[in-house]
Design a protein around this motif. Structure first.
Motif, mmCIF file in Angstrom:
data_model
loop_
_atom_site.group_PDB
_atom_site.id
_atom_site.type_symbol
_atom_site.label_atom_id
_atom_site.label_comp_id
_atom_site.label_asym_id
_atom_site.label_seq_id
_atom_site.Cartn_x
_atom_site.Cartn_y
_atom_site.Cartn_z
ATOM 1 N N VAL A 172 0.844 -1.205 0.000
ATOM 2 C CA VAL A 172 0.000 0.000 0.000
ATOM 3 C C VAL A 172 0.873 1.246 0.000
ATOM 4 O O VAL A 172 0.647 2.179 -0.781
ATOM 5 C CB VAL A 172 -0.967 0.004 1.216
ATOM 6 C CG1 VAL A 172 -1.632 1.356 1.384
ATOM 7 C CG2 VAL A 172 -2.018 -1.088 1.052
ATOM 8 N N PHE A 173 1.893 1.269 0.858
ATOM 9 C CA PHE A 173 2.767 2.447 0.923
ATOM 10 C C PHE A 173 3.592 2.594 -0.355
ATOM 11 O O PHE A 173 3.837 3.701 -0.812
ATOM 12 C CB PHE A 173 3.688 2.387 2.143
ATOM 13 C CG PHE A 173 3.044 2.895 3.395
ATOM 14 C CD1 PHE A 173 2.877 4.255 3.596
ATOM 15 C CD2 PHE A 173 2.604 2.025 4.371
ATOM 16 C CE1 PHE A 173 2.277 4.742 4.741
ATOM 17 C CE2 PHE A 173 2.008 2.500 5.524
ATOM 18 C CZ PHE A 173 1.843 3.862 5.711
ATOM 19 N N GLN A 174 4.006 1.472 -0.921
ATOM 20 C CA GLN A 174 4.794 1.542 -2.147
ATOM 21 C C GLN A 174 3.950 2.073 -3.303
ATOM 22 O O GLN A 174 4.400 2.893 -4.089
ATOM 23 C CB GLN A 174 5.345 0.160 -2.490
ATOM 24 C CG GLN A 174 6.258 0.160 -3.699
ATOM 25 C CD GLN A 174 6.825 -1.222 -3.976
ATOM 26 O OE1 GLN A 174 6.361 -2.217 -3.419
ATOM 27 N NE2 GLN A 174 7.808 -1.293 -4.832
ATOM 28 N N ARG A 175 2.717 1.607 -3.387
ATOM 29 C CA ARG A 175 1.857 1.986 -4.501
ATOM 30 C C ARG A 175 1.233 3.371 -4.313
ATOM 31 O O ARG A 175 1.209 4.177 -5.236
ATOM 32 C CB ARG A 175 0.765 0.942 -4.667
ATOM 33 C CG ARG A 175 -0.231 1.286 -5.756
ATOM 34 C CD ARG A 175 -1.189 0.171 -5.984
ATOM 35 N NE ARG A 175 -0.548 -0.754 -6.914
ATOM 36 C CZ ARG A 175 -0.918 -2.002 -7.091
ATOM 37 N NH1 ARG A 175 -1.892 -2.502 -6.380
ATOM 38 N NH2 ARG A 175 -0.321 -2.760 -7.966
ATOM 39 N N ASP A 176 0.721 3.656 -3.105
ATOM 40 C CA ASP A 176 -0.073 4.867 -2.887
ATOM 41 C C ASP A 176 0.559 5.863 -1.925
ATOM 42 O O ASP A 176 0.004 6.935 -1.721
ATOM 43 C CB ASP A 176 -1.455 4.477 -2.348
ATOM 44 C CG ASP A 176 -2.165 3.498 -3.263
ATOM 45 O OD1 ASP A 176 -2.129 3.725 -4.494
ATOM 46 O OD2 ASP A 176 -2.747 2.518 -2.766
ATOM 47 N N THR A 194 9.411 10.424 -0.283
ATOM 48 C CA THR A 194 9.781 9.818 0.997
ATOM 49 C C THR A 194 9.586 8.310 0.900
ATOM 50 O O THR A 194 8.548 7.844 0.452
ATOM 51 C CB THR A 194 8.908 10.374 2.141
ATOM 52 O OG1 THR A 194 9.068 11.785 2.194
ATOM 53 C CG2 THR A 194 9.307 9.777 3.472
ATOM 54 N N LEU A 195 10.596 7.577 1.324
ATOM 55 C CA LEU A 195 10.511 6.129 1.351
ATOM 56 C C LEU A 195 10.061 5.706 2.744
ATOM 57 O O LEU A 195 10.672 6.073 3.739
ATOM 58 C CB LEU A 195 11.866 5.507 1.031
ATOM 59 C CG LEU A 195 11.945 3.991 1.111
ATOM 60 C CD1 LEU A 195 11.085 3.360 0.036
ATOM 61 C CD2 LEU A 195 13.375 3.529 0.974
ATOM 62 N N VAL A 196 8.971 4.958 2.798
ATOM 63 C CA VAL A 196 8.426 4.487 4.068
ATOM 64 C C VAL A 196 8.681 2.988 4.169
ATOM 65 O O VAL A 196 8.359 2.227 3.254
ATOM 66 C CB VAL A 196 6.912 4.769 4.160
ATOM 67 C CG1 VAL A 196 6.361 4.277 5.484
ATOM 68 C CG2 VAL A 196 6.629 6.245 3.972
ATOM 69 N N PHE A 253 11.258 6.252 8.168
ATOM 70 C CA PHE A 253 11.189 7.159 7.026
ATOM 71 C C PHE A 253 12.590 7.475 6.531
ATOM 72 O O PHE A 253 13.476 7.784 7.312
ATOM 73 C CB PHE A 253 10.501 8.472 7.428
ATOM 74 C CG PHE A 253 9.091 8.287 7.898
ATOM 75 C CD1 PHE A 253 8.055 8.167 6.997
ATOM 76 C CD2 PHE A 253 8.801 8.231 9.249
ATOM 77 C CE1 PHE A 253 6.755 7.992 7.434
ATOM 78 C CE2 PHE A 253 7.512 8.055 9.700
ATOM 79 C CZ PHE A 253 6.477 7.936 8.781
ATOM 80 N N PHE A 254 12.756 7.423 5.215
ATOM 81 C CA PHE A 254 14.027 7.784 4.588
ATOM 82 C C PHE A 254 13.777 8.913 3.599
ATOM 83 O O PHE A 254 12.696 9.026 3.029
ATOM 84 C CB PHE A 254 14.635 6.576 3.862
ATOM 85 C CG PHE A 254 14.975 5.455 4.789
ATOM 86 C CD1 PHE A 254 16.135 5.484 5.544
ATOM 87 C CD2 PHE A 254 14.124 4.377 4.928
ATOM 88 C CE1 PHE A 254 16.440 4.456 6.413
ATOM 89 C CE2 PHE A 254 14.423 3.348 5.798
ATOM 90 C CZ PHE A 254 15.586 3.379 6.542
ATOM 91 N N ASN A 273 11.947 15.763 8.439
ATOM 92 C CA ASN A 273 11.050 15.924 9.571
ATOM 93 C C ASN A 273 10.197 14.666 9.742
ATOM 94 O O ASN A 273 9.143 14.533 9.117
ATOM 95 C CB ASN A 273 10.171 17.169 9.363
ATOM 96 C CG ASN A 273 9.406 17.545 10.605
ATOM 97 O OD1 ASN A 273 9.346 16.786 11.567
ATOM 98 N ND2 ASN A 273 8.814 18.719 10.569
ATOM 99 N N THR A 274 10.644 13.742 10.594
ATOM 100 C CA THR A 274 9.888 12.503 10.792
ATOM 101 C C THR A 274 8.586 12.759 11.533
ATOM 102 O O THR A 274 7.610 12.037 11.330
ATOM 103 C CB THR A 274 10.723 11.467 11.564
ATOM 104 O OG1 THR A 274 11.155 12.032 12.796
ATOM 105 C CG2 THR A 274 11.917 11.020 10.770
ATOM 106 N N GLU A 275 8.565 13.788 12.378
ATOM 107 C CA GLU A 275 7.334 14.126 13.116
ATOM 108 C C GLU A 275 6.223 14.515 12.142
ATOM 109 O O GLU A 275 5.080 14.072 12.275
ATOM 110 C CB GLU A 275 7.617 15.271 14.095
ATOM 111 C CG GLU A 275 6.496 15.531 15.069
ATOM 112 C CD GLU A 275 6.313 14.410 16.077
ATOM 113 O OE1 GLU A 275 5.167 14.193 16.509
ATOM 114 O OE2 GLU A 275 7.301 13.756 16.440
#
Length: 125
Positions: free
Chosen positions: A20-24, A32-34, A54-55, A59-61
């Motif tokens: 899901v994170f990769q696609r959307d 940002t890579l999650v 997060f990469f 600002n990770t917050e």
């Protein structure tokens, strides 16, 4: 201690959430890579704690707040992917996994210690 069932379900959630994170994920977190580092599931499989790393972000917050703002959308997309495998799609709670930062901090501390001059050890007789 998690049961085999919880561990197996957590693995499925981790894999599907990664998709899901990769696609959307680019829609709400551009550039940002999650990474989903860990998923913990309650004993009734109704609540999942998802730990994210997060990469390429400063600002990770802000990133975690953005993900939390889109929790409903993420859960809906997850539900579409796992609807034939589960009865109820779990409630998702997202947290920042700061183990990488902790490891880097510890490495710098160990480097400082290694660079300090050693004091001669006193021999006791």
């Amino acid at each position: 201690m998690e049961s085999k069932r919880q561990q197996k379900f957590a693995g499925v959630l981790q894999e599907e959430l990664a998709q899901v994170f990769q696609r959307d994920g680019g829609a709400f977190l551009p550039n940002t890579l999650v990474t989903i580092t860990r998923v913990r599931v309650s004993s009734d499989l109704a609540v999942a704690k998802v730990y994210l790393s997060f990469f390429n972000t400063t600002n990770t917050e802000l990133s975690i707040n953005t993900v939390n703002a889109h929790t409903g959308e993420i859960r809906y997309k997850l539900g579409a992917r796992i609807r034939h495998q589960v009865r109820v799609v779990p409630e998702l709670t997202f947290f920042v996994d700061d183990t990488n930062e902790y490891v880097e901090r510890m490495d710098t501390i160990f480097d400082k210690i290694a660079k300090e001059p050693r004091q001669p050890e006193e021999e006791s007789e």
